[in-house]
Enzyme design. Structure first.
Site, PDB file in Angstrom:
ATOM      1  CE  LYS A 145     -61.707   4.717  38.627  1.00 36.59           C
ATOM      2  NZ  LYS A 145     -62.285   4.592  37.155  1.00 36.59           N
ATOM      3  CG  HIS A 175     -66.990  10.447  37.338  1.00 36.80           C
ATOM      4  ND1 HIS A 175     -66.203   9.211  37.367  1.00 36.80           N
ATOM      5  CD2 HIS A 175     -68.168  10.025  36.768  1.00 36.80           C
ATOM      6  CE1 HIS A 175     -66.975   8.324  36.732  1.00 36.80           C
ATOM      7  NE2 HIS A 175     -68.002   8.755  36.445  1.00 36.80           N
ATOM      8  CE  LYS A 179     -71.790   9.365  38.127  1.00 38.53           C
ATOM      9  NZ  LYS A 179     -72.446   9.279  36.841  1.00 38.53           N
ATOM     10  CD  GLU A 213     -69.883   1.054  33.660  1.00 36.00           C
ATOM     11  OE1 GLU A 213     -69.809   2.123  32.794  1.00 36.00           O
ATOM     12  OE2 GLU A 213     -69.033   0.464  33.978  1.00 36.00           O
ATOM     13  CG  ASP A 232     -62.606   0.717  35.656  1.00 35.18           C
ATOM     14  OD1 ASP A 232     -62.013   1.826  35.912  1.00 35.18           O
ATOM     15  OD2 ASP A 232     -63.667   0.572  35.139  1.00 35.18           O
ATOM     16  CG  HIS A 237     -66.640   5.125  40.569  1.00 32.94           C
ATOM     17  ND1 HIS A 237     -65.872   6.405  40.771  1.00 32.94           N
ATOM     18  CD2 HIS A 237     -66.276   4.618  39.367  1.00 32.94           C
ATOM     19  CE1 HIS A 237     -65.307   6.577  39.630  1.00 32.94           C
ATOM     20  NE2 HIS A 237     -65.531   5.671  38.776  1.00 32.94           N
ATOM     21  CE  LYS A 337     -66.527  -1.042  32.165  1.00 29.30           C
ATOM     22  NZ  LYS A 337     -66.893  -0.013  31.947  1.00 29.30           N
TER      23      LYS A 337
HETATM   24  C1  BG6 Z   1     -65.061   5.221  35.305  1.00 28.26           C
HETATM   25  C2  BG6 Z   1     -64.480   3.861  34.864  1.00 28.26           C
HETATM   26  O1  BG6 Z   1     -64.406   5.578  36.296  1.00 28.26           O
HETATM   27  O2  BG6 Z   1     -66.524   5.291  35.525  1.00 28.26           O
HETATM   28  C3  BG6 Z   1     -65.513   3.100  33.717  1.00 28.26           C
HETATM   29  O3  BG6 Z   1     -63.221   3.804  34.471  1.00 28.26           O
HETATM   30  C4  BG6 Z   1     -67.103   3.421  34.107  1.00 28.26           C
HETATM   31  O4  BG6 Z   1     -65.001   1.805  33.468  1.00 28.26           O
HETATM   32  C5  BG6 Z   1     -67.373   4.811  34.572  1.00 28.26           C
HETATM   33  O5  BG6 Z   1     -67.450   2.876  32.810  1.00 28.26           O
HETATM   34  C6  BG6 Z   1     -68.775   4.923  34.855  1.00 28.26           C
HETATM   35  O6  BG6 Z   1     -69.055   6.103  34.883  1.00 28.26           O
HETATM   36  P1  BG6 Z   1     -70.576   6.668  34.656  1.00 28.26           P
HETATM   37  O7  BG6 Z   1     -70.447   8.045  35.218  1.00 28.26           O
HETATM   38  O8  BG6 Z   1     -70.597   6.532  33.251  1.00 28.26           O
HETATM   39  O9  BG6 Z   1     -71.327   5.859  35.462  1.00 28.26           O
END
Ligand code: BG6
Length: 485
Positions: A145, A175, A179, A213, A232, A237, A337
């Protein structure tokens, strides 16, 4: 690991490759899950030789998975590095794909092309692979992505890739689906009988899905500023987490059985209306603030971010899954964020007891599935507090996966890379899913584009703009942290 492989990583010197892909492959290698002769070919524009590039990978391993590197020892690191070769390649130069072809032709192995590059390079790479006849039916291609910026551009990318590869060869990675806890949610829902009878509108009052985050935009200011939290995180996600939470039981774990059910959820999401766009959507942007005692700058002061940028770093929304199971149940999604802490969780709030025989308020039962920072499942229930009378207090049953399972957790990328090498597409997005997700998201992008305006400010280190609390309050609930014991 049974299959010999050649994994070609385009964007092989990039941040994702160094931070996630090589560490994931190293961990899989340490566990003996990579074929002895499997090779990794890093392709990128820079001129580097194998040895200089291997040093770079070695530094990345020490930086991102130091304890794994220490416990594995130098010999293992050296063995892993010897799998890696570097190919200087200008992705836009068709001629240069011949060199790649020559090195791949020598071997009888599964070829995987991993496009760890921005989508603007997809046409050149797919074109180069096609021109060199590298898109044979037994190869696989992995797409990172963001797959486009909107419905139209994502369709263009998919058309382009599917002009060279069959859908069954394409692995669109998210991703979050790799998890551990996301798969535990499948186990919890479909490997037990306890929850499934309650998993519907008769018992569930609302569902909350949060990916918060603590980090800001780090070194990705420029990319993030043209992307924003909605593209994003929400389009991929959060929607994937929603799908796994809301989907019907699939008939098997077969890739299409699972993806068919996820697709049904995406297609059942309540379409946006003028009214719901105004009322059920909050966008925010972080201002300077205190995070864990440290002063952090505003989003607009981050490197690579345009002064006066109107890009959102926070989104909260309310939606519904319009089907018999979920009609009327609000699904609250949010991500941001520079929030108070790093926390990804699913909260299922059940209906309160219909009648109370006790004094005081009865907190409704809640199932809280935490993905990070730690994996856990907690079921909040009411219990009698010790002492005189019948005073009830909220307590929780706690399933701490780290306590229970001592073995090392596979990283999400590790699992997904192994799935690609094995040809298991269950945890990857099919084209129709990606399309349905963008279709649902498009009105939000259009609305913000038409409306102009700026996101609401929130202090770094907070839980987002107050408007997001109003969003849940209107539905008679509150975000999980506002309900904490
Ligand atoms: C990514 C985003 O796909 O996922 C990032 O582009 C984000 O901005 C990240 O920080 C978060 O992934 P994780 O696994 O750290 O929660």
């Amino acid at each position: 690991m049974d299959n010999n492989f050649d994994l070609v990583i385009f964007g092989g010197t990039g941040d994702l490759a160094l931070r996630k892909l090589y560490p994931a492959l190293f961990m899989a290698d340490c566990d003996g899950r990579l074929h002895r002769e499997g090779r990794i070919i890093a392709a990128a524009r820079q001129t580097l030789d194998d040895s200089a590039f291997r040093t770079r990978v070695s530094e990345a391993l020490s930086r991102f998975i130091p304890s794994m590197v220490t416990s594995a020892g130098e010999a293992r690191v050296a063995a892993f590095l010897s799998r890696i070769t570097y190919l200087a390649l200008d992705a836009t130069n068709v001629e240069q794909y011949r060199a790649l072809k020559a090195s791949l032709n020598e071997r009888d192995s599964q070829t995987v092309f991993y496009l760890s590059v921005g989508p603007s390079l997809f046409p050149a790479i797919v074109g180069g692979l096609k021109a060199a006849d590298l898109n044979t039916p037994d190869t696989r291609i992995v797409l990172e992505k963001p797959l486009g910026r909107d419905l139209v551009s994502s369709r263009e990318i998919n058309d382009l890739v599917l002009g060279a590869f069959a859908e069954s060869q394409v692995y669109r990675i998210d991703h979050y689906l790799g998890k551990e806890t996301v798969q535990n949610l499948l186990a919890l829902r479909f490997g037990n009988t306890l929850l499934e009878p309650l998993w519907n509108r008769s018992w569930v009052r609302d569902v909350q899905i949060t990916i918060a985050e603590a980090v800001g935009v780090e070194t990705r200011g420029e990319f993030y500023d043209s992307t924003g939290a909605f593209r994003d995180m929400v389009q991929n996600h959060l929607l994937n987490l929603l799908c796994i939470t809301a989907m019907e039981p699939p008939s098997s774990l077969d890739p299409d059985a699972v993806r068919d059910e996820k697709l049904q959820v995406l297609r059942s999401l309540k379409p946006w209306t003028r009214e719901s766009l105004r009322e059920n959507l909050v966008r925010g942007q972080y201002r300077a603030g205190l995070l864990r005692g440290e002063q952090v700058p505003a989003y607009t002061s981050e490197q690579g971010v345009a002064a006066g940028s109107a890009t959102e770093t926070y989104v909260a929304l309310r939606t519904e899954v319009g089907n018999w199971r979920w009609a009327g149940v609000p699904f609250y999604l949010r991500t941001g964020k520079r929030m108070a802490e790093r926390r990804a969780e699913l909260v299922i709030n059940f209906n309160p007891p219909p009648h109370s025989i006790f004094e005081g308020v009865l907190a409704p039962n809640r199932l809280v599935i935490t993905l990070q920072p730690e994996e856990s499942v907690r079921l909040y229930t009411m219990a009698k507090a010790p002492g005189d009378g019948m005073r009830l207090r909220e307590v929780f049953l706690d399933l701490d996966f780290h306590e229970f399972f001592r073995e090392r957790r596979q990283d999400a990328y590790e699992r997904l890379l192994l799935d690609v090498l094995r040809g298991n597409a269950t945890l990857f997005m099919r084209r129709d899913e990606a399309d349905a997700a963008w279709r649902w998201c498009q009105p939000v992008l259009d609305f913000w584009a038409a409306e102009g305006g700026t996101p609401i400010g929130y202090a770094a280190g907070s839980w987002g703009p107050p408007a997001s609390s109003r969003l849940t309050a209107v539905g008679g609930t509150a975000w999980h942290e506002e309900l904490q014991l």
